[in-house]
Design a protein around this motif. Sequence first.
Motif, PDB file in Angstrom:
ATOM      1  N   ASN A   1      -1.370  -8.757  12.724  1.00  0.00           N
ATOM      2  CA  ASN A   1      -1.164  -7.330  12.995  1.00  0.00           C
ATOM      3  C   ASN A   1      -0.933  -6.479  11.747  1.00  0.00           C
ATOM      4  O   ASN A   1      -0.535  -5.306  11.865  1.00  0.00           O
ATOM      5  N   ASP A   2      -1.157  -7.025  10.567  1.00  0.00           N
ATOM      6  CA  ASP A   2      -0.999  -6.254   9.333  1.00  0.00           C
ATOM      7  C   ASP A   2      -2.021  -5.119   9.313  1.00  0.00           C
ATOM      8  O   ASP A   2      -3.219  -5.360   9.439  1.00  0.00           O
ATOM      9  N   PRO A   3      -1.579  -3.864   9.135  1.00  0.00           N
ATOM     10  CA  PRO A   3      -2.517  -2.740   9.201  1.00  0.00           C
ATOM     11  C   PRO A   3      -3.561  -2.757   8.090  1.00  0.00           C
ATOM     12  O   PRO A   3      -4.686  -2.292   8.276  1.00  0.00           O
ATOM     13  N   GLY A   4      -3.200  -3.270   6.918  1.00  0.00           N
ATOM     14  CA  GLY A   4      -4.174  -3.369   5.840  1.00  0.00           C
ATOM     15  C   GLY A   4      -5.319  -4.295   6.198  1.00  0.00           C
ATOM     16  O   GLY A   4      -6.496  -3.975   5.967  1.00  0.00           O
TER      17      GLY A   4
ATOM     18  N   PRO B   1       0.832  -1.206   0.000  1.00  0.00           N
ATOM     19  CA  PRO B   1       0.000   0.000   0.000  1.00  0.00           C
ATOM     20  C   PRO B   1       0.865   1.252   0.000  1.00  0.00           C
ATOM     21  O   PRO B   1       1.906   1.304   0.654  1.00  0.00           O
ATOM     22  N   SER B   2       0.409   2.272  -0.719  1.00  0.00           N
ATOM     23  CA  SER B   2       1.214   3.482  -0.856  1.00  0.00           C
ATOM     24  C   SER B   2       1.088   4.418   0.335  1.00  0.00           C
ATOM     25  O   SER B   2       1.995   5.193   0.621  1.00  0.00           O
ATOM     26  N   ASN B   3      -0.047   4.355   1.042  1.00  0.00           N
ATOM     27  CA  ASN B   3      -0.279   5.337   2.100  1.00  0.00           C
ATOM     28  C   ASN B   3      -1.228   4.751   3.149  1.00  0.00           C
ATOM     29  O   ASN B   3      -2.446   4.785   2.981  1.00  0.00           O
TER      30      ASN B   3
ATOM     31  N   SER C   1      -9.484 -10.157  12.189  1.00  0.00           N
ATOM     32  CA  SER C   1      -8.506  -9.804  11.155  1.00  0.00           C
ATOM     33  C   SER C   1      -7.147  -9.466  11.767  1.00  0.00           C
ATOM     34  O   SER C   1      -6.109  -9.716  11.156  1.00  0.00           O
ATOM     35  N   MET C   2      -7.168  -8.920  12.969  1.00  0.00           N
ATOM     36  CA  MET C   2      -5.913  -8.626  13.663  1.00  0.00           C
ATOM     37  C   MET C   2      -5.149  -9.914  13.963  1.00  0.00           C
ATOM     38  O   MET C   2      -3.934 -10.002  13.756  1.00  0.00           O
ATOM     39  N   ILE C   3      -5.878 -10.920  14.429  1.00  0.00           N
ATOM     40  CA  ILE C   3      -5.238 -12.197  14.777  1.00  0.00           C
ATOM     41  C   ILE C   3      -4.840 -12.967  13.522  1.00  0.00           C
ATOM     42  O   ILE C   3      -3.695 -13.396  13.372  1.00  0.00           O
ATOM     43  N   ALA C   4      -5.803 -13.126  12.590  1.00  0.00           N
ATOM     44  CA  ALA C   4      -5.525 -13.890  11.372  1.00  0.00           C
ATOM     45  C   ALA C   4      -4.502 -13.190  10.488  1.00  0.00           C
ATOM     46  O   ALA C   4      -3.698 -13.838   9.820  1.00  0.00           O
TER      47      ALA C   4
END
Length: 406
Positions: free
Chosen positions: A262-265, A206-208, A256-259
């Motif tokens: 911790n990826d912000p996207g 992701p760019s931003n 989504s945080m667990i799976a």
Amino acid sequence: MSIEVSQVHGAVQTLTQSSDTLFLLLGAIMVFLMHAGFAFLEVGTVRHKNQVNALVKILADFGISSLAYFFIGYTVAYGANFFSDAETLSQGNGYELVKFFFLLTFAAAIPAIVSGGIAERARFYPILVATFFTVGLVYPLFEGIIWNGNFGVQAWFESSFGVGFHDFAGSVVVHGVGGWIALVAVIFLGMRNGRVRAGKHTNFAPSNIPFLALGAWILSVGWFGFNVMSAQTLEGISGLVAMNSLMAMAGGIVASMIAGRNDPGFIHNGPLAGLVAICAGSDLMHPIGALITGAIAGTLFVYLFTYLQNKTRIDDVLGVWPLHGICGAWGGIAAGIFGQSALGGLGGVSLTVQILGTLLGISIAVLGGLVVYGAINAVSGLRLSQEDEFNGADLSIHRISSTNED
């Protein structure tokens, strides 16, 4: 005395109409604002050379959607049109006009969903033509079947199974249809250049992240207008819808945080997955059922998006098929599970009907998408040239970049 009673009754009726009109107008404005969320979610995900195009596409799509739905789509779905004088149209404080605005913002979500999947390599005007036909014909066909009883499908469900297909705020009608149309468009366009190198998949970062996060926040806030105000009147408003939307959103975030490790996207798409899934049954489920529904949706999104990006040639840039297509379908089915009174829901739903209705929505979306995008691809082509794609849609289409390098 009777005159006074009549006057009081008239005043109450006028106040009720005015209140309902204002209520629905606020809902329409909230959902309209969600389109800014779609825009910034895409801006933050695509590469810098395609950020202007992401912004322009969403706004241009909304303009074309407004025309398509005003002149064709609303008539297809509800048999109504606006070819009468302004005095007639404004009766009842203009409630029907505001209702059109509200439903238009739902219809315009279809191309906004598609936009995220086809980003970075789609031509501009052919995609706007596709927007006109999907919003004018494909989407309202299914919308009218479910929300207006067209073609007797809901009547058949009720006579055969005792209940109709339940989709309170559009898990299948809006998100499922949009996501499956997007899948067709993504397949027609093919993979972005450079995604496969030496036989291995390469993911573009992701760019931003701040813009991506801004888009997710705008969508999440606006979604409470999307869901709660689908009641369309003050009398029909339900705190249960708000609570279930909240719990499904929380379930999507945590899952989504667990799976997603911790990826912000993933974390910022997690609440959207939960909210997509809860639309259908938000007025029926127990909050715990909503929490589970959202958590499953968040997990589905993470694993399906990861699989698509790393194992297939389906280049869905924002993951709109997993997010809207799959989570929307899951939401339609989940309403038939967690809406049951045995699981704390209010009842009045059939799992069989929810599955059949969901499959019908997917079928109409896929067939409609094949016809629309297939025809446009055959006539004019959907994809930018290799050179234009390399230079980026911003310079190739709009002749300007998102940042001034001077």
